[in-house]
Design a protein around this motif. Structure first.
Motif, PDB file in Angstrom:
ATOM      1  N   HIS A 125      57.002  40.177  42.740  1.00  0.00           N
ATOM      2  CA  HIS A 125      56.715  38.813  43.156  1.00  0.00           C
ATOM      3  C   HIS A 125      55.509  38.717  44.089  1.00  0.00           C
ATOM      4  N   HIS A 126      55.036  39.840  44.637  1.00  0.00           N
ATOM      5  CA  HIS A 126      53.856  39.799  45.505  1.00  0.00           C
ATOM      6  C   HIS A 126      52.552  40.010  44.747  1.00  0.00           C
ATOM      7  N   SER A 127      52.622  40.344  43.478  1.00  0.00           N
ATOM      8  CA  SER A 127      51.427  40.772  42.750  1.00  0.00           C
ATOM      9  C   SER A 127      50.360  39.681  42.689  1.00  0.00           C
ATOM     10  N   LYS A 128      50.749  38.446  42.447  1.00  0.00           N
ATOM     11  CA  LYS A 128      49.763  37.364  42.366  1.00  0.00           C
ATOM     12  C   LYS A 128      49.133  37.091  43.730  1.00  0.00           C
ATOM     13  N   ARG A 149      41.965  35.974  45.655  1.00  0.00           N
ATOM     14  CA  ARG A 149      40.690  36.214  46.344  1.00  0.00           C
ATOM     15  C   ARG A 149      40.800  35.943  47.838  1.00  0.00           C
ATOM     16  N   TRP A 150      41.728  35.070  48.235  1.00  0.00           N
ATOM     17  CA  TRP A 150      41.800  34.615  49.621  1.00  0.00           C
ATOM     18  C   TRP A 150      42.820  35.374  50.451  1.00  0.00           C
ATOM     19  N   PHE A 151      43.684  36.152  49.824  1.00  0.00           N
ATOM     20  CA  PHE A 151      44.767  36.801  50.576  1.00  0.00           C
ATOM     21  C   PHE A 151      44.231  37.755  51.641  1.00  0.00           C
ATOM     22  N   TYR A 152      43.349  38.682  51.248  1.00  0.00           N
ATOM     23  CA  TYR A 152      42.886  39.687  52.203  1.00  0.00           C
ATOM     24  C   TYR A 152      41.974  39.114  53.288  1.00  0.00           C
ATOM     25  N   PRO A 153      41.032  38.195  52.989  1.00  0.00           N
ATOM     26  CA  PRO A 153      40.276  37.578  54.082  1.00  0.00           C
ATOM     27  C   PRO A 153      41.183  36.906  55.118  1.00  0.00           C
ATOM     28  N   PHE A 154      42.249  36.261  54.641  1.00  0.00           N
ATOM     29  CA  PHE A 154      43.208  35.637  55.557  1.00  0.00           C
ATOM     30  C   PHE A 154      43.950  36.714  56.350  1.00  0.00           C
ATOM     31  N   LEU A 155      44.393  37.771  55.653  1.00  0.00           N
ATOM     32  CA  LEU A 155      45.129  38.847  56.327  1.00  0.00           C
ATOM     33  C   LEU A 155      44.265  39.527  57.381  1.00  0.00           C
ATOM     34  N   TYR A 156      42.986  39.747  57.069  1.00  0.00           N
ATOM     35  CA  TYR A 156      42.106  40.432  58.016  1.00  0.00           C
ATOM     36  C   TYR A 156      41.850  39.598  59.273  1.00  0.00           C
ATOM     37  N   ARG A 157      41.978  38.288  59.170  1.00  0.00           N
ATOM     38  CA  ARG A 157      41.888  37.438  60.362  1.00  0.00           C
ATOM     39  C   ARG A 157      43.215  37.432  61.132  1.00  0.00           C
ATOM     40  N   LEU A 158      44.286  37.586  60.392  1.00  0.00           N
ATOM     41  CA  LEU A 158      45.615  37.537  61.002  1.00  0.00           C
ATOM     42  C   LEU A 158      45.982  38.831  61.733  1.00  0.00           C
ATOM     43  N   TYR A 202      40.057  52.319  38.832  1.00  0.00           N
ATOM     44  CA  TYR A 202      38.968  52.008  37.913  1.00  0.00           C
ATOM     45  C   TYR A 202      38.510  50.550  37.997  1.00  0.00           C
ATOM     46  N   GLN A 203      39.036  49.830  38.976  1.00  0.00           N
ATOM     47  CA  GLN A 203      38.499  48.511  39.298  1.00  0.00           C
ATOM     48  C   GLN A 203      38.754  48.266  40.776  1.00  0.00           C
ATOM     49  N   ILE A 204      37.844  47.577  41.413  1.00  0.00           N
ATOM     50  CA  ILE A 204      37.955  47.354  42.849  1.00  0.00           C
ATOM     51  C   ILE A 204      38.942  46.239  43.148  1.00  0.00           C
ATOM     52  N   SER A 205      39.623  46.358  44.290  1.00  0.00           N
ATOM     53  CA  SER A 205      40.581  45.345  44.740  1.00  0.00           C
ATOM     54  C   SER A 205      39.897  44.366  45.683  1.00  0.00           C
ATOM     55  N   ASN A 206      40.459  43.173  45.784  1.00  0.00           N
ATOM     56  CA  ASN A 206      39.957  42.191  46.744  1.00  0.00           C
ATOM     57  C   ASN A 206      40.100  42.668  48.181  1.00  0.00           C
ATOM     58  N   GLY A 207      40.952  43.658  48.407  1.00  0.00           N
ATOM     59  CA  GLY A 207      41.101  44.216  49.746  1.00  0.00           C
ATOM     60  C   GLY A 207      39.844  44.898  50.253  1.00  0.00           C
ATOM     61  N   TRP A 208      38.930  45.257  49.351  1.00  0.00           N
ATOM     62  CA  TRP A 208      37.686  45.921  49.749  1.00  0.00           C
ATOM     63  C   TRP A 208      36.629  44.919  50.192  1.00  0.00           C
ATOM     64  N   ARG A 209      36.986  43.668  50.331  1.00  0.00           N
ATOM     65  CA  ARG A 209      36.031  42.666  50.805  1.00  0.00           C
ATOM     66  C   ARG A 209      35.908  42.792  52.329  1.00  0.00           C
ATOM     67  N   THR A 210      35.381  43.911  52.767  1.00  0.00           N
ATOM     68  CA  THR A 210      35.153  44.221  54.170  1.00  0.00           C
ATOM     69  C   THR A 210      33.849  45.008  54.259  1.00  0.00           C
ATOM     70  N   LEU A 264      52.014  49.711  37.761  1.00  0.00           N
ATOM     71  CA  LEU A 264      52.341  48.794  38.840  1.00  0.00           C
ATOM     72  C   LEU A 264      51.407  47.590  38.785  1.00  0.00           C
ATOM     73  N   PRO A 265      51.870  46.429  39.234  1.00  0.00           N
ATOM     74  CA  PRO A 265      51.001  45.244  39.232  1.00  0.00           C
ATOM     75  C   PRO A 265      49.747  45.493  40.067  1.00  0.00           C
ATOM     76  N   GLY A 266      48.640  44.963  39.600  1.00  0.00           N
ATOM     77  CA  GLY A 266      47.401  45.115  40.352  1.00  0.00           C
ATOM     78  C   GLY A 266      46.526  46.216  39.791  1.00  0.00           C
ATOM     79  N   GLN A 267      46.160  47.175  40.646  1.00  0.00           N
ATOM     80  CA  GLN A 267      45.167  48.175  40.268  1.00  0.00           C
ATOM     81  C   GLN A 267      45.593  49.043  39.092  1.00  0.00           C
ATOM     82  N   GLU A 268      46.865  49.393  39.013  1.00  0.00           N
ATOM     83  CA  GLU A 268      47.302  50.239  37.893  1.00  0.00           C
ATOM     84  C   GLU A 268      47.192  49.503  36.568  1.00  0.00           C
TER      85      GLU A 268
END
Length: 366
Positions: free
Chosen positions: A61-64, A69-78, A135-143, A298-302
């Protein structure tokens, strides 16, 4: 130089250890550390413990949310706000670690974020580079990063974000520690008798996606060969399989193993690897000249890893046990299918990635 990894599965640590080995070969001393060692326990549990529970329970349920695109920028501020409000009993230790280094290599986006965060608090200037194990970058690398090492050339909004900020992006492959004899001399599995195939079933460091029904299917379909199952840290799974298949184990048709730090001997013996789509596992299997079947992701990168390998014909995909049975039947009657899959997988990987990445990092630190 500091190498930072995370405790989510075995992939990030294996990535860091492969790089550490590459640096040692070039005479460079490095420090290897888990991000969890820099964080208070409550935050480590929140970021990594919940992910482990999520994976082990099969929840998606967390995969989406993570793909947003906005989850990690928000998390990095939090995160800094959380740390300020709840406190960090490891803050002084974390700042001391960062002060010891002028260059950090992050084998996870959390490593990149916290390296910059603690260096800033320490008033210490540090260069942070990122090394991807997928083999693909995650939105978490937006740092912000100085350099970013990726598996291959491809397009992605996060890569565009980095290019716009001057990040040096180098598609050198995923670094792994692979035995030289596997990548140079190889294994001629295409000529091996279809009746005597060795099958390796693995589910990463946590032993995910493995069931007794799948093991029973492999044993029934490969009666003259052997089946080896890597259960990882999933001790419950290993005990269940040992009790269920006591006779097959005694007859040496089935072999069970727990967590394995060096998979090379298992890759060397396998003619077919059935695995979930972890980036390191797919890379190591491809470098070992072994036919790959992906049986879960697994959902996401895999899921992205699976899409890349399947699209290139570098792996076969089985969404369920019936499809797995059908693919095994095809492989057992078609040596050419095994051979073609192995050759296409070889085009996606770079056996010298670790040395090349280390060379670039050392050159940039001078």
């Amino acid at each position: 130089m500091l190498l930072l990894y995370v405790e989510s599965g075995a992939g990030s640590r294996a990535l860091a250890e492969a790089l550490a080995s590459g640096f040692r070969k070039q005479g460079k001393t490095v420090e290897l550390m888990s991000v969890s060692d820099l964080l208070p326990q409550w935050l480590s549990d929140l970021l990594f413990g919940q992910y482990y529970q999520w994976c082990m329970s099969g929840k998606q349920h967390h995969s989406k949310l993570y793909a947003s695109r906005w989850f990690y920028p928000f998390l990095y501020r939090l995160l800094p706000l959380w740390l300020a409000l709840k406190g960090n009993d490891k803050l002084q230790e974390a700042k001391a670690v960062l002060r010891r280094h002028n260059q950090v290599v992050a084998c996870s986006y959390y490593g990149a974020f916290f390296a910059r965060y603690f260096a800033r608090l320490a008033g210490h200037k540090v260069e942070v580079s990122g090394v991807l194990g997928d083999y693909q970058i995650s939105n978490g690398w937006r740092t912000p990063l100085t350099q970013l090492f990726v598996s291959h050339q491809y397009s992605h909004p996060v890569l565009d974000w980095h290019r716009a900020r001057g990040t040096d992006i180098l598609p050198l492959g995923i670094p792994t520690e692979v035995a030289q004899d596997l990548t140079v001399t190889g294994k001629d599995t295409a000529k091996k008798s279809e009746a005597v195939l060795n099958i390796l079933l693995c589910g990463g460091g946590w032993g995910l996606g493995i069931s007794a029904s799948t093991v029973a299917l492999l044993l029934a379909q490969n009666p003259s060969g052997t089946v080896t199952v890597i259960c990882g840290q999933n001790e419950t799974l290993q005990q269940q399989l040992r009790a269920r298949f006591e006779q097959e184990i005694a007859q040496h048709q089935l072999q069970l193993a727990g967590f394995v730090s060096d998979m090379q001997p298992y890759y060397a013996q396998a003619d077919i690897i059935i695995t979930k789509a972890g980036g390191l596992t797919l890379t190591e299997a491809a470098l070992a000249n072994t036919c790959l079947i992906i049986h879960g992701a697994l959902p996401g990168q895999e899921q992205h890893n699976r899409a890349v390998f399947v699209a290139q014909g570098a792996a076969l995909n089985a969404c369920n046990d019936q499809q797995l049975s059908d693919l095994l039947s095809q492989i057992q009657t078609s040596a050419s299918l095994r051979s073609q899959t192995i050759m296409k997988a070889a085009t996606l990987v770079n056996a010298n990635a670790s040395n090349q990445i280390c060379h670039h990092l050392l050159a940039s630190s001078k």
